[in-house]
Design an enzyme around this catalytic site. Structure first.
Site, PDB file in Angstrom:
ATOM      1  N   SER A  43       0.874  -1.186   0.000  1.00 42.81           N
ATOM      2  CA  SER A  43       0.000   0.000   0.000  1.00 42.81           C
ATOM      3  C   SER A  43       0.905   1.228   0.000  1.00 42.81           C
ATOM      4  CB  SER A  43      -0.910  -0.010   1.225  1.00 42.81           C
ATOM      5  OG  SER A  43      -0.157   0.035   2.419  1.00 42.81           O
ATOM      6  N   HIS A 156      -3.555  -6.173   2.244  1.00 33.58           N
ATOM      7  CA  HIS A 156      -2.666  -7.192   2.806  1.00 33.58           C
ATOM      8  C   HIS A 156      -3.328  -8.559   2.979  1.00 33.58           C
ATOM      9  CE1 HIS A 156       0.180  -3.952   4.718  1.00 33.58           C
ATOM     10  NE2 HIS A 156       0.160  -3.930   3.420  1.00 33.58           N
ATOM     11  N   GLU A 165      -4.964  -2.705   8.833  1.00 36.95           N
ATOM     12  CA  GLU A 165      -4.270  -3.221  10.027  1.00 36.95           C
ATOM     13  C   GLU A 165      -5.037  -2.934  11.314  1.00 36.95           C
ATOM     14  OE1 GLU A 165      -0.234  -1.696   9.936  1.00 36.95           O
ATOM     15  OE2 GLU A 165      -0.185  -1.957   7.762  1.00 36.95           O
ATOM     16  N   GLU A 206       1.331  -9.621   7.026  1.00 38.04           N
ATOM     17  CA  GLU A 206       2.109  -9.189   8.196  1.00 38.04           C
ATOM     18  C   GLU A 206       1.905 -10.114   9.389  1.00 38.04           C
ATOM     19  OE1 GLU A 206       1.521  -4.968   8.785  1.00 38.04           O
ATOM     20  OE2 GLU A 206       2.484  -4.526   6.873  1.00 38.04           O
ATOM     21  N   ASP A 243      -4.534   0.960  11.289  1.00 39.68           N
ATOM     22  CA  ASP A 243      -4.043   1.590  10.065  1.00 39.68           C
ATOM     23  C   ASP A 243      -5.016   1.207   8.956  1.00 39.68           C
ATOM     24  OD1 ASP A 243      -2.891   2.571   7.818  1.00 39.68           O
ATOM     25  OD2 ASP A 243      -1.045   1.385   7.920  1.00 39.68           O
ATOM     26  N   GLU A 287      -3.646   5.460  12.132  1.00 42.60           N
ATOM     27  CA  GLU A 287      -2.718   5.857  11.060  1.00 42.60           C
ATOM     28  C   GLU A 287      -3.476   5.854   9.735  1.00 42.60           C
ATOM     29  OE1 GLU A 287       0.569   3.084  10.849  1.00 42.60           O
ATOM     30  OE2 GLU A 287       0.703   3.352   8.690  1.00 42.60           O
ATOM     31  N   ASP A 314       1.142   8.368   7.285  1.00 42.20           N
ATOM     32  CA  ASP A 314       2.094   7.468   6.612  1.00 42.20           C
ATOM     33  C   ASP A 314       2.180   7.875   5.136  1.00 42.20           C
ATOM     34  OD1 ASP A 314       3.442   5.354   5.439  1.00 42.20           O
ATOM     35  OD2 ASP A 314       1.924   3.846   5.850  1.00 42.20           O
ATOM     36  N   LYS A 339       9.466   5.193   7.542  1.00 41.66           N
ATOM     37  CA  LYS A 339       9.906   3.997   6.805  1.00 41.66           C
ATOM     38  C   LYS A 339      11.144   4.354   6.001  1.00 41.66           C
ATOM     39  CE  LYS A 339       5.256   2.108   5.973  1.00 41.66           C
ATOM     40  NZ  LYS A 339       4.070   2.343   5.128  1.00 41.66           N
ATOM     41  N   HIS A 367       8.067  -1.249   9.641  1.00 44.61           N
ATOM     42  CA  HIS A 367       8.441  -2.232   8.608  1.00 44.61           C
ATOM     43  C   HIS A 367       7.629  -1.967   7.337  1.00 44.61           C
ATOM     44  CE1 HIS A 367       4.782  -5.033   9.586  1.00 44.61           C
ATOM     45  NE2 HIS A 367       4.463  -3.764   9.607  1.00 44.61           N
ATOM     46  N   SER A 369       5.141  -4.254   4.310  1.00 44.07           N
ATOM     47  CA  SER A 369       4.414  -5.526   4.259  1.00 44.07           C
ATOM     48  C   SER A 369       5.258  -6.614   3.589  1.00 44.07           C
ATOM     49  CB  SER A 369       3.079  -5.346   3.558  1.00 44.07           C
ATOM     50  OG  SER A 369       3.251  -4.679   2.329  1.00 44.07           O
ATOM     51  N   LYS A 390       6.370  -0.455  14.687  1.00 34.93           N
ATOM     52  CA  LYS A 390       5.284  -1.290  14.146  1.00 34.93           C
ATOM     53  C   LYS A 390       5.954  -2.283  13.236  1.00 34.93           C
ATOM     54  CE  LYS A 390       2.577   0.050  10.225  1.00 34.93           C
ATOM     55  NZ  LYS A 390       1.321   0.400   9.611  1.00 34.93           N
TER      56      LYS A 390
HETATM   57  C1  2PG Z   1       1.722   0.495   6.044  1.00 35.83           C
HETATM   58  C2  2PG Z   1       2.669  -0.593   5.617  1.00 35.83           C
HETATM   59  C3  2PG Z   1       3.294  -1.394   6.706  1.00 35.83           C
HETATM   60  P1  2PG Z   1       2.938  -1.366   3.180  1.00 35.83           P
HETATM   61  O1  2PG Z   1       0.800   0.865   5.311  1.00 35.83           O
HETATM   62  O2  2PG Z   1       1.914   1.103   7.096  1.00 35.83           O
HETATM   63  O3  2PG Z   1       2.401  -1.980   7.587  1.00 35.83           O
HETATM   64  O4  2PG Z   1       2.162  -1.368   4.588  1.00 35.83           O
HETATM   65  O5  2PG Z   1       4.326  -1.776   3.452  1.00 35.83           O
HETATM   66  O6  2PG Z   1       2.183  -2.331   2.315  1.00 35.83           O
HETATM   67  O7  2PG Z   1       2.853   0.033   2.653  1.00 35.83           O
HETATM   68 MG    MG Z   2       0.383   2.662   6.832  1.00 31.89          MG
END
Ligand code: 2PG
Ligand code: MG
Length: 430
Positions: A43, A156, A165, A206, A243, A287, A314, A339, A367, A369, A390
């Site tokens: 995502s 996910h 999440e 996850e 999330d 989030e 995010d 990230k 992290h 996904s 997380k």
């Molecule tokens: C998120 C992440 C991690 P992805 O949205 O926060 O949980 O997902 O790595 O798929 O962006």
């Molecule tokens: Mg996110």
């Protein structure tokens, strides 16, 4: 004498979803070797640094990373050989310069980040200190509160849940090890509850369960039951963080809860929904409750709920100081998800965190996904001292590797280890 970089190599490996990713190996002239592997999101935010994939449909459905590897060995390595690995900022700036594009499109953020992280590891080894201490100094003793994603939906998982999440946050734990126990016990209790209700207990990307629930609300309900059934106090010992990853169901100005069949909602209706949820469930953090382009909606969301809970951005910030600065100015959220691969170098990630610190905002090291067994982010979370991480559920080794590394760091720090929650307990049920 300071060691220098002797060689840099790269390898195409697989991530936790079985897609190719890159591992970079750095060798110093004193014989020290270190490696780092790069994660990959599903995502992803629109403005994330560019992940370079080969696009050759005859290999891994176009997802190969041989071009990124060639960029490491042919373009990056010759320009870094001979440099002192402890000059992280200088090395990262050289990488940024070598790429020369605003989003690392030329060399690939995956190629660049692999080098940046492997260099940091090699330098930590050369200095003979653990990575968290190398990056954070002798005061880096704070272990993060984990947000453990025990129920997966959205992009996910192939199920009926729109929100990506549903995490448990062991806010009442007094050490990281105790937090892990609370989280793992809740995860196992949830498995039993889901099985008793006739739901599948297979897991998503996850490591959280991915059942076909009747509604998004039911996800919170089964988690509350799991917290209780594991013998923990709802909201006081273990709270919930969400999330929704709302960009993934935002189309033409509206939010489409189509996986669960709960219809279409405006930004204001989403905010009203979250407000109701806060009254019903022990939620301490949300989030990406809204989409990355919905800055106005986010501002209203934070104005309404930001005094009660943590509101994390995010996709809207993508660990980029330009967007975080705007968020701080406009009070779009009150916290940031961090990230490393959204921005592409260790130095730029630290700059994003510095902005959060200046604004007095919380930040959560996260992290992706798609992960590997690499534990760089666990050390990084301790080094940055923000007190939150997380990194998935109590299941799947690419997630557990990070948690196990944190358990090891806590033990290594012994009586110097600090564990304090930057987010309040939920008053729900107090
Ligand atoms: C998120 C992440 C991690 P992805 O949205 O926060 O949980 O997902 O790595 O798929 O962006
Ligand atoms: Mg996110």
């Amino acid at each position: 004498m300071n060691p220098t970089i002797e060689s840099i190599r790269a390898l195409e490996i697989l991530d936790s979803r079985g897609h190719p990713t890159i591992r970079v190996m750095v060798k110093l002239d004193n014989g020290i070797t270190a490696s780092a592997s790069v994660p990959s999101g599903a995502s992803t935010g629109e403005n994330e640094a560019f992940e370079l994939r080969d696009g050759d449909a005859s290999r891994y459905g176009g997802k190969g990373v041989l071009k990124a590897i060639e960029n490491v060995t042919r373009t990056i390595a010759p320009r870094l050989v001979g440099m002192n690995p402890s000059g992280q900022s200088e090395i990262d700036h050289r990488l940024i310069e070598l790429d020369g594009t605003p989003n690392k499109r030329k060399l690939g953020a995956n190629a660049i980040l692999g080098v940046s992280m492997a260099v940091a590891r090699a330098a930590a080894q050369a200095a003979d200190v653990p990575l968290y201490e190398y990056l954070g100094g002798a005061d880096a003793t704070r272990l993060p509160m984990p947000m453990m994603n025990i129920l997966n939906g959205g992009k996910h998982a192939d199920n009926s849940v729109d929100f990506q999440e549903f995490m448990v946050v062991p806010v009442g734990a007094t050490s990281f090890a105790e937090a892990m126990r609370y989280g793992a016990e809740t995860f196992h209790a949830l498995k039993k509850i889901l099985a008793a209700k006739g739901y599948a207990t297979a897991v998503g990307d996850e490591g959280g369960f991915a059942p076909n629930l009747k509604s998004n609300e039911e996800a919170c309900e089964v988690i509350v039951s799991a917290i209780e059934s594991a013998g923990h106090k709802v909201g006081k010992d273990v709270a919930i963080a969400l999330d929704p990853a709302a960009s993934s169901f935002f189309k033409n100005g509206d939010y489409h809860l189509s996986k669960s069949g709960q219809g279409r909602k405006t930004s204001a209706q989403m905010n009203a929904l979250y407000e109701q949820w806060l009254d019903r469930y022990p939620i301490v953090s949300i989030e990406d409750g809204l989409a990355e382009t919905d800055w106005d909606g986010f501002r209203q969301h934070t104005a309404a709920l930001g005094g009660r809970i943590q509101i994390v951005g995010d996709d809207i910030y993508v660990t980029n100081t330009e967007f975080i600065r705007r968020g701080i100015r406009e009070r779009t959220t009150n916290a940031v998800l961090i990230k490393l691969n959204q921005i592409g170098t260790v130095t730029e990630t630290i700059a994003a965190i510095d902005l959060c610190r200046e604004a007095g905002w919380n930040y959560v090291v996260s992290h992706r996904s798609g992960e590997t067994e690499d534990t760089f982010m666990a050390d990084f979370a301790v080094a940055m001292g923000g007190g939150q991480i997380k990194t998935g559920s109590a299941c799947r080794s690419e997630r557990i590797a990070k948690y196990n590394r944190l358990l090891e760091i806590e033990a290594e720090l012994g009586s110097r280890a600090v564990f304090t929650s930057p987010i309040a307990r939920s008053c729900h049920g107090c």
